[in-house]
Motif scaffolding. Structure first.
Motif, short mmCIF file in Angstrom:
data_model
loop_
_atom_site.label_atom_id
_atom_site.label_comp_id
_atom_site.label_asym_id
_atom_site.label_seq_id
_atom_site.Cartn_x
_atom_site.Cartn_y
_atom_site.Cartn_z
N LEU A 132 -17.34 58.85 -7.90
CA LEU A 132 -16.13 58.43 -7.18
C LEU A 132 -15.59 59.54 -6.31
CD1 LEU A 132 -14.04 56.51 -9.87
CD2 LEU A 132 -15.53 55.58 -8.13
N TYR A 141 -10.10 52.12 -17.07
CA TYR A 141 -9.30 52.49 -15.91
C TYR A 141 -9.20 54.00 -15.83
CZ TYR A 141 -7.70 47.64 -15.97
OH TYR A 141 -7.64 46.28 -15.97
N ASP A 146 -2.89 57.00 -8.59
CA ASP A 146 -3.69 55.82 -8.28
C ASP A 146 -4.48 55.39 -9.52
OD1 ASP A 146 -2.84 55.74 -5.73
OD2 ASP A 146 -4.64 56.64 -4.86
N TYR A 203 -7.85 53.33 -10.88
CA TYR A 203 -9.15 52.80 -10.53
C TYR A 203 -9.67 51.94 -11.67
CZ TYR A 203 -9.35 56.24 -6.75
OH TYR A 203 -9.10 56.98 -5.63
N ASP A 204 -10.28 50.85 -11.31
CA ASP A 204 -10.94 50.02 -12.30
C ASP A 204 -12.42 50.38 -12.27
OD1 ASP A 204 -12.22 48.12 -13.78
OD2 ASP A 204 -10.94 46.47 -13.10
N ILE A 205 -12.86 51.04 -13.29
CA ILE A 205 -14.24 51.50 -13.31
C ILE A 205 -15.19 50.38 -13.70
CG2 ILE A 205 -15.79 53.22 -14.30
CD1 ILE A 205 -13.55 54.23 -12.47
N SER A 254 -16.56 51.67 -8.49
CA SER A 254 -15.92 52.57 -7.54
C SER A 254 -14.76 51.87 -6.84
CB SER A 254 -16.93 53.07 -6.52
OG SER A 254 -17.46 51.98 -5.80
N GLU A 255 -14.46 50.70 -7.27
CA GLU A 255 -13.44 49.91 -6.59
C GLU A 255 -12.04 50.47 -6.88
OE1 GLU A 255 -11.55 45.41 -6.86
OE2 GLU A 255 -13.23 46.01 -8.10
N LEU A 256 -11.30 50.69 -5.83
CA LEU A 256 -9.90 51.05 -6.00
C LEU A 256 -9.14 49.76 -6.24
CD1 LEU A 256 -7.44 52.88 -5.85
CD2 LEU A 256 -7.45 52.60 -3.38
#
Lengths: 653, 155
Positions: A308, A329, A337, A339-341, A346-348
């Motif tokens: 990431l 997360y 911020d 992030y959902d892992i 890698s999606e924010l």
């Protein structure tokens, strides 16, 4: 007049030589190794680490022993009546069926029905199924390890990972002794569990006397199994990754929160609050605080392959239960911020929404300046009196802040409020009215700059004089002043009158001069002052150092010149009796061609923590009108002699 | 172990902080040695751990203001009389100048000028692209030169 020889430029060669000479002055402490060992043992989760290390060592021992034929192999005693015998022997026979009466029937863990080890094995063997399940069983802590085997993919079981299991029956496994660890496989149903990076406080001390009854929440077929080597794929799939230990011997366990950063960065509460806002209804299973690009691959295996672009900064890695499946997360400390892992890795997911400031209208003054202060500004008034403003930015939009010079063209002159400053884009003025007695303030900028709160430190009452304060705030985005709520919280007046400062004169005598230094105690804490014993010049230092003397006194050290005049030491405190700042004031005649001199004053401030006292040097060219009026009455300098001097504490004025 | 301490001290310029950072380095390395995939890169890996530990130590301590200094350090400089322009004198100037730099700037300078790492190695240790290394090193050198010049003016 001084002369100097021309110097070579600071090229790479000179710089390298200087670095080498500088490094040569570093003498490693002799007890570094022992203190590191002590620190390792004291860390949260370290029991697990040590246990694994010891087990790995044991594996090595056992492997060597197997080659030589001198040490029993693991599992050699399986089926014997030795340590592998189940407690009370209810199911020494591996084929024993579960008791028809299941006391766990109908019970739940984290909202999931608790199932037996046998039922869990049925799920494991029924195909790929990574749903989150709660399982009840028995745990036997293994003893000992360093595992020197090559590092595997995080899920691959190595060394005695094979013997960290959840058992259907309360079996005793393994014994530790001087010849190494002797382990036994359970005779009843069991499966491997992964307890890495969970708080191990629930585990019994080694050696255990009996197995521990636990209920854990976790899953098989972890998504990282596909990354394991071909020969280890099945082992990885069959490993039960524990996300939470929920019940231990019938007691509900708290959420595992392991903080490897230890106090730095944001507390877990903030990560929890953000998750509550963004993903309401999910249940936190466990949380770990680590350093980006460093700890995460170990804590959350998916980071092994998806960095990431994490920077070397602190972050919370939080596992949650979301609609029956585990999700991970990452909450970055510096950006807030989330992030959902799990979903796309890698999606924010969304810019996190920090909770609205819920400050009570009553002052919430704590340690000052706040640890998360964006900046601490020093204001001076015409009387030379200083006030300090800490700015806390919860919006993340503040670029810089500085003291503002009142401009009547902005915001209607003396009107308090938050105004747009036309001198720059996204620039604003914050103006409020306070008193000259308020010397510490905190300005907190809330999320989206929706609210700005100005708080004043509690103080003793005094004859106040109103004074305006103003900040220039540069944001990275546009803010609408009309939408900003400004709240100014007045200072709480502490009981009793403010302490009057005491004054003490300390005389420093040199070979060719004598100088008197006025010690002004605003903290009501000074019990004595004198010249300190001779000390060497502190090279390359331009501030004030405060150290503990061997006799328990406090020594104030600083470098100056013989051009310095009207020297005084001001002992200041936010809380009376607890000095937190010592300022050396003075005037330097310019130009000054005199050599540096050392000055040191010994103070009796009682048992204070010198590390918590901030030293500040305020010696420079200035006019008489700018001097502290308290110094106007100070004695002059005269005489010749050597460094001397006790002086009695002056009386309150 | 000494090398880690010296690296920490070079970055932090404080005995107590260097001790803490070195201790943190050992703890972190001990915990994570199993994740080191390529043993040939142990030195770079350990230095990365050390730089991280120094950064975190600095971050934790920077708000504490003046801290207690070891008495040995104060006493030890009494007889120190470095010749102007000598490496020892330069070391003193450098020590003072480094205190004006950020810990990130100190780290990259120490790794390059003390440890002698080339750009590619710095990129690996700091986990940043080579281009970023060049940029940061250039900026750090400028900041250091400015601090050295300021120190020279003050003397």
């Amino acid at each position: 007049m001084t002369t100097s020889t021309p110097r070579a430029p600071w090229d790479d060669e000179r710089l390298a030589a200087a670095f080498a000479a500088r490094a040569a002055r570093a003498v490693p402490p002799v007890d570094l190794a022992s203190s590191a060992n002590a620190a390792l043992r004291a860390r949260p989760g370290s029991e697990v680490i040590w246990r694994r290390l010891i087990v790995r060592a044991a594996v090595v021992i056992l492997a060597v022993g197997a080659v030589s034929g001198g040490i029993a192999l693991l599992g050699a005693q399986r089926g014997s009546s030795g340590p592998g015998q189940p407690m009370d022997s209810p199911s020494a026979n591996p084929s024993a069926s579960p008791s028809p009466f299941d006391p766990w029937a109908g019970r739940e863990a984290m909202g999931l029905p608790v199932i037996s080890v046998s039922d869990a094995i049925a799920i494991r063997d029924g195909g790929v199924d990574d749903r989150e399940i709660a399982v009840h069983g028995w745990f036997w802590p293994v003893g000992a390890i360093p595992c020197t085997l090559p590092p595997p993919q995080p899920l691959e079981p190595v060394c005695l990972d094979h013997y960290i299991v959840l058992m259907a029956e309360p079996e005793k496994l393994g014994t530790g002794g001087s010849t190494g660890y002797h382990g036994d496989e359970p005779t009843g149903p069991s499966f491997q569990i992964d307890l890495d990076d969970l708080d191990s406080a629930w585990q019994p001390a080694l050696p255990p006397s009996q197995p521990v009854e636990i209920a854990v929440v976790g899953h098989f077929d972890d998504r990282l199994s596909t990354s394991c080597s071909a020969e280890q794929q099945n082992a990885c799939r069959d490993r039960f990754v524990v996300d939470r230990v929920d019940l231990v011997n019938g007691s509900r366990q708290p959420t595992s929160v392991v903080d490897y950063v230890e106090g730095a960065g944001k507390p877990f509460d903030e990560a929890q609050a953000v998750i509550d806002v963004v993903r309401p209804g999910v249940t936190v299973l466990s949380a770990t605080h680590g350093i980006g690009g460093f700890d995460p691959p170990r804590i959350e295996p998916s980071f092994f392959y998806h960095s990431l672009g994490l920077k070397q900064e602190a972050m919370w890695i939080v596992s949650v239960l979301d609609h029956g499946a585990v999700a991970t997360y990452v909450f970055i400390d510096s950006t807030a911020d989330l992030y959902d892992i799990t979903r796309g890795r890698s999606e924010l997911m969304a810019p996190a929404l920090p909770p609205e400031p819920t400050r009570d209208p009553t002052p919430s003054w704590g340690p000052w300046p706040p640890e998360n202060a964006f900046s601490v500004l020093e204001f001076k008034d015409d009387m030379g009196r200083k006030a300090f403003v800490a700015v806390v930015d919860e919006s993340g939009l503040l670029e810089w802040v500085q003291e503002g010079v009142p401009d009547s063209a902005i915001g209607g002159g003396a009107t308090d409020g938050f105004f747009r400053d036309p001198s720059g884009a996204h620039r604003y003025r914050l103006r409020w009215t306070t008193t000259i007695c308020d010397l510490q303030m905190t300005v907190s900028i809330g999320h989206d700059v929706a609210r700005i709160i100005v708080e004043h430190a509690p103080r003793n009452g005094c004859d106040t004089m109103a004074v305006g304060r103003e900040l220039v705030l540069q944001f990275t985005e546009d803010v609408h002043p009309a939408d900003v709520e400004l709240k100014v919280i007045e200072a709480t007046l502490l009981p009793g009158p403010p302490p009057e400062p005491t004054t003490t004169v300390v005389t420093l005598e040199r070979s060719d001069s004598t100088e008197s230094i006025l010690v002004i105690d605003h903290a009501a804490s000074l019990m004595g002052a004198r010249a300190a014993n001779p000390v060497p010049l502190i090279p390359d230092f331009s501030g004030v150092r405060i150290i503990r003397a061997d006799d328990g006194g406090t020594v104030v050290l600083w470098n100056g010149t013989l051009c310095d005049r009207d020297l005084s030491i001001s002992i200041e405190a936010h809380d009376v009796g607890h000095p937190d700042r010592i300022v050396v004031h003075g005037t330097r005649l310019e130009p000054c061609r005199m050599a540096l001199v050392r000055r040191a004053i010994w103070l009796d401030l009682g048992p204070v923590d010198v590390a918590s006292i901030v030293g500040q040097l305020d010696v420079g060219p200035r006019s008489d009108a700018q001097r502290d009026p308290e110094r106007q009455a100070r004695p002059g300098t005269s005489g010749v002699g050597r460094l001397v001097g006790d002086a009695a504490v002056g009386h309150r004025q | 172990m000494d090398a880690v301490y010296r690296l920490s001290f070079a970055i932090l310029a404080d005995e107590a902080d260097a001790r803490d950072a070195a201790q943190e380095t050992f703890v972190a390395a001990w915990r994570q040695i199993g994740k080191l995939r390529d043993p040939d890169r142990f030195d770079a890996w350990l230095q990365r751990v050390a730089v991280n530990a120094a950064r975190m130590t600095h971050r934790a301590r920077r708000r504490r203001g003046v801290r207690e200094i070891a008495s040995s350090r104060v006493a030890g400089v009494d007889g120190f009389r470095a010749t102007d322009g000598s490496p020892d004198a330069d070391a003193m100037t450098l020590d003072a100048a480094m205190r004006h730099l950020t810990v990130e700037q100190r780290s990259i300078l120490v790794l390059h000028h003390l440890e002698g790492h080339p750009m590619a190695a710095l990129a690996e240790i700091l986990a940043i692209p080579v281009g970023t290394v060049k940029s940061r090193l250039h900026t750090a050198r400028q900041a250091l030169q400015a601090a050295i010049d300021a120190e020279a003016r003050d003397r």
